[in-house]
Design a protein around this motif. Structure first.
Motif, PDB file in Angstrom:
ATOM      1  N   VAL A   2     -38.527  -9.792  65.374  1.00 42.09           N
ATOM      2  CA  VAL A   2     -37.677 -10.278  66.459  1.00 42.09           C
ATOM      3  C   VAL A   2     -36.648  -9.203  66.768  1.00 42.09           C
ATOM      4  O   VAL A   2     -36.003  -8.664  65.863  1.00 42.09           O
ATOM      5  CB  VAL A   2     -36.977 -11.589  66.070  1.00 42.09           C
ATOM      6  CG1 VAL A   2     -36.003 -12.022  67.157  1.00 42.09           C
ATOM      7  CG2 VAL A   2     -38.002 -12.687  65.796  1.00 42.09           C
ATOM      8  N   GLN A   3     -36.510  -8.892  68.034  1.00 35.76           N
ATOM      9  CA  GLN A   3     -35.482  -7.951  68.459  1.00 35.76           C
ATOM     10  C   GLN A   3     -34.376  -8.725  69.175  1.00 35.76           C
ATOM     11  O   GLN A   3     -34.661  -9.580  70.020  1.00 35.76           O
ATOM     12  CB  GLN A   3     -36.059  -6.898  69.406  1.00 35.76           C
ATOM     13  CG  GLN A   3     -37.047  -5.958  68.761  1.00 35.76           C
ATOM     14  CD  GLN A   3     -38.424  -6.592  68.585  1.00 35.76           C
ATOM     15  OE1 GLN A   3     -38.930  -7.245  69.473  1.00 35.76           O
ATOM     16  NE2 GLN A   3     -39.015  -6.410  67.402  1.00 35.76           N
ATOM     17  N   LEU A   4     -33.135  -8.406  68.809  1.00 35.62           N
ATOM     18  CA  LEU A   4     -31.977  -9.085  69.380  1.00 35.62           C
ATOM     19  C   LEU A   4     -31.029  -8.056  69.976  1.00 35.62           C
ATOM     20  O   LEU A   4     -30.730  -7.046  69.330  1.00 35.62           O
ATOM     21  CB  LEU A   4     -31.240  -9.893  68.311  1.00 35.62           C
ATOM     22  CG  LEU A   4     -32.051 -10.960  67.570  1.00 35.62           C
ATOM     23  CD1 LEU A   4     -31.243 -11.545  66.431  1.00 35.62           C
ATOM     24  CD2 LEU A   4     -32.500 -12.049  68.526  1.00 35.62           C
ATOM     25  N   PHE A  37     -22.307 -14.460  64.070  1.00 38.83           N
ATOM     26  CA  PHE A  37     -21.445 -14.143  62.953  1.00 38.83           C
ATOM     27  C   PHE A  37     -20.472 -13.064  63.437  1.00 38.83           C
ATOM     28  O   PHE A  37     -20.700 -12.421  64.467  1.00 38.83           O
ATOM     29  CB  PHE A  37     -22.260 -13.608  61.774  1.00 38.83           C
ATOM     30  CG  PHE A  37     -23.041 -14.653  61.035  1.00 38.83           C
ATOM     31  CD1 PHE A  37     -24.145 -15.270  61.613  1.00 38.83           C
ATOM     32  CD2 PHE A  37     -22.679 -15.032  59.753  1.00 38.83           C
ATOM     33  CE1 PHE A  37     -24.877 -16.237  60.932  1.00 38.83           C
ATOM     34  CE2 PHE A  37     -23.407 -16.000  59.057  1.00 38.83           C
ATOM     35  CZ  PHE A  37     -24.496 -16.596  59.651  1.00 38.83           C
ATOM     36  N   ARG A  38     -19.408 -12.856  62.696  1.00 41.25           N
ATOM     37  CA  ARG A  38     -18.471 -11.784  63.063  1.00 41.25           C
ATOM     38  C   ARG A  38     -17.948 -11.112  61.800  1.00 41.25           C
ATOM     39  O   ARG A  38     -17.931 -11.706  60.726  1.00 41.25           O
ATOM     40  CB  ARG A  38     -17.314 -12.327  63.900  1.00 41.25           C
ATOM     41  CG  ARG A  38     -16.377 -13.268  63.169  1.00 41.25           C
ATOM     42  CD  ARG A  38     -15.388 -13.888  64.128  1.00 41.25           C
ATOM     43  NE  ARG A  38     -14.464 -14.798  63.455  1.00 41.25           N
ATOM     44  CZ  ARG A  38     -13.617 -15.597  64.084  1.00 41.25           C
ATOM     45  NH1 ARG A  38     -13.562 -15.613  65.424  1.00 41.25           N
ATOM     46  NH2 ARG A  38     -12.803 -16.388  63.395  1.00 41.25           N
ATOM     47  N   TYR A  95     -22.101 -10.406  65.745  1.00 38.67           N
ATOM     48  CA  TYR A  95     -23.529 -10.182  65.575  1.00 38.67           C
ATOM     49  C   TYR A  95     -24.290 -11.465  65.868  1.00 38.67           C
ATOM     50  O   TYR A  95     -23.906 -12.532  65.379  1.00 38.67           O
ATOM     51  CB  TYR A  95     -23.845  -9.760  64.150  1.00 38.67           C
ATOM     52  CG  TYR A  95     -23.216  -8.470  63.714  1.00 38.67           C
ATOM     53  CD1 TYR A  95     -21.956  -8.436  63.115  1.00 38.67           C
ATOM     54  CD2 TYR A  95     -23.879  -7.248  63.890  1.00 38.67           C
ATOM     55  CE1 TYR A  95     -21.375  -7.252  62.711  1.00 38.67           C
ATOM     56  CE2 TYR A  95     -23.308  -6.051  63.487  1.00 38.67           C
ATOM     57  CZ  TYR A  95     -22.059  -6.063  62.898  1.00 38.67           C
ATOM     58  OH  TYR A  95     -21.492  -4.880  62.490  1.00 38.67           O
ATOM     59  N   CYS A  96     -25.354 -11.360  66.652  1.00 38.52           N
ATOM     60  CA  CYS A  96     -26.219 -12.526  66.796  1.00 38.52           C
ATOM     61  C   CYS A  96     -27.337 -12.443  65.766  1.00 38.52           C
ATOM     62  O   CYS A  96     -27.794 -11.353  65.410  1.00 38.52           O
ATOM     63  CB  CYS A  96     -26.782 -12.644  68.205  1.00 38.52           C
ATOM     64  SG  CYS A  96     -27.786 -11.272  68.786  1.00 38.52           S
ATOM     65  N   GLN A 113     -27.405  -5.726  67.135  1.00 34.96           N
ATOM     66  CA  GLN A 113     -26.660  -4.525  66.784  1.00 34.96           C
ATOM     67  C   GLN A 113     -25.151  -4.739  66.747  1.00 34.96           C
ATOM     68  O   GLN A 113     -24.431  -3.876  66.255  1.00 34.96           O
ATOM     69  CB  GLN A 113     -26.966  -3.405  67.796  1.00 34.96           C
ATOM     70  CG  GLN A 113     -26.168  -3.451  69.077  1.00 34.96           C
ATOM     71  CD  GLN A 113     -26.624  -4.511  70.068  1.00 34.96           C
ATOM     72  OE1 GLN A 113     -27.479  -5.342  69.789  1.00 34.96           O
ATOM     73  NE2 GLN A 113     -26.040  -4.469  71.258  1.00 34.96           N
ATOM     74  N   GLY A 114     -24.675  -5.844  67.229  1.00 38.65           N
ATOM     75  CA  GLY A 114     -23.245  -6.119  67.210  1.00 38.65           C
ATOM     76  C   GLY A 114     -22.563  -5.723  68.495  1.00 38.65           C
ATOM     77  O   GLY A 114     -22.928  -4.721  69.121  1.00 38.65           O
ATOM     78  N   THR A 115     -21.557  -6.508  68.872  1.00 44.24           N
ATOM     79  CA  THR A 115     -20.756  -6.209  70.056  1.00 44.24           C
ATOM     80  C   THR A 115     -19.294  -6.434  69.700  1.00 44.24           C
ATOM     81  O   THR A 115     -18.953  -7.427  69.062  1.00 44.24           O
ATOM     82  CB  THR A 115     -21.202  -7.058  71.265  1.00 44.24           C
ATOM     83  OG1 THR A 115     -20.448  -6.680  72.428  1.00 44.24           O
ATOM     84  CG2 THR A 115     -21.043  -8.559  71.022  1.00 44.24           C
TER      85      THR A 115
END
Length: 121
Positions: A2-4, A37-38, A95-96, A113-115
């Motif tokens: 799965v790519q997110l 998540f963070r 992060y998702c 990858q996080g934002t």
């Protein structure tokens, strides 16, 4: 696999709003429970919110209840996190995560990858 891909982060003043999105590919979206998540600087990654694959059940960290809303988006294969009344302590990399699961899972195998979200006081 799965790519997110997460997006929507930015800089906002306290009390403001942001909307994060996470686009998933590689597996039927309807099979995936999704979560955010963070991680703040110097701290461990922490749970923020989660939603079941059907969208009928959600869960939130106590610190964000009543301010954040997780949803499965109307755009294809996306999940969103609407963040209102943001506080400086909400600052961090978001992060998702995704996990093939019928119920809300306890762990997630796939990560975006996080934002960055930065809330100024």
């Amino acid at each position: 696999q799965v790519q997110l891909v997460g997006s929507g982060g930015g800089l906002v003043q306290a009390g403001g709003s942001l909307r994060l999105s996470c686009a998933a590919s590689g597996r039927p979206f309807s099979s995936l429970a999704m979560a955010w998540f963070r991680q703040a600087p110097g701290k461990e990654r922490e749970f923020v919110a989660a939603i079941t694959r059907g969208g009928l059940s959600t869960d939130y960290a106590d610190s964000v209840k009543g301010r954040f809303t997780i949803s499965r988006g109307t755009a294809k294969n996306t999940m969103n996190l609407q963040m209102n009344n943001l506080r400086p302590e909400d600052t961090g990399v978001y992060y998702c995560g995704a996990q093939p699961s019928i119920v809300l899972p306890t762990r997630y195998a796939y990560w975006g990858q996080g934002t960055q979200v930065t809330v100024s006081s």
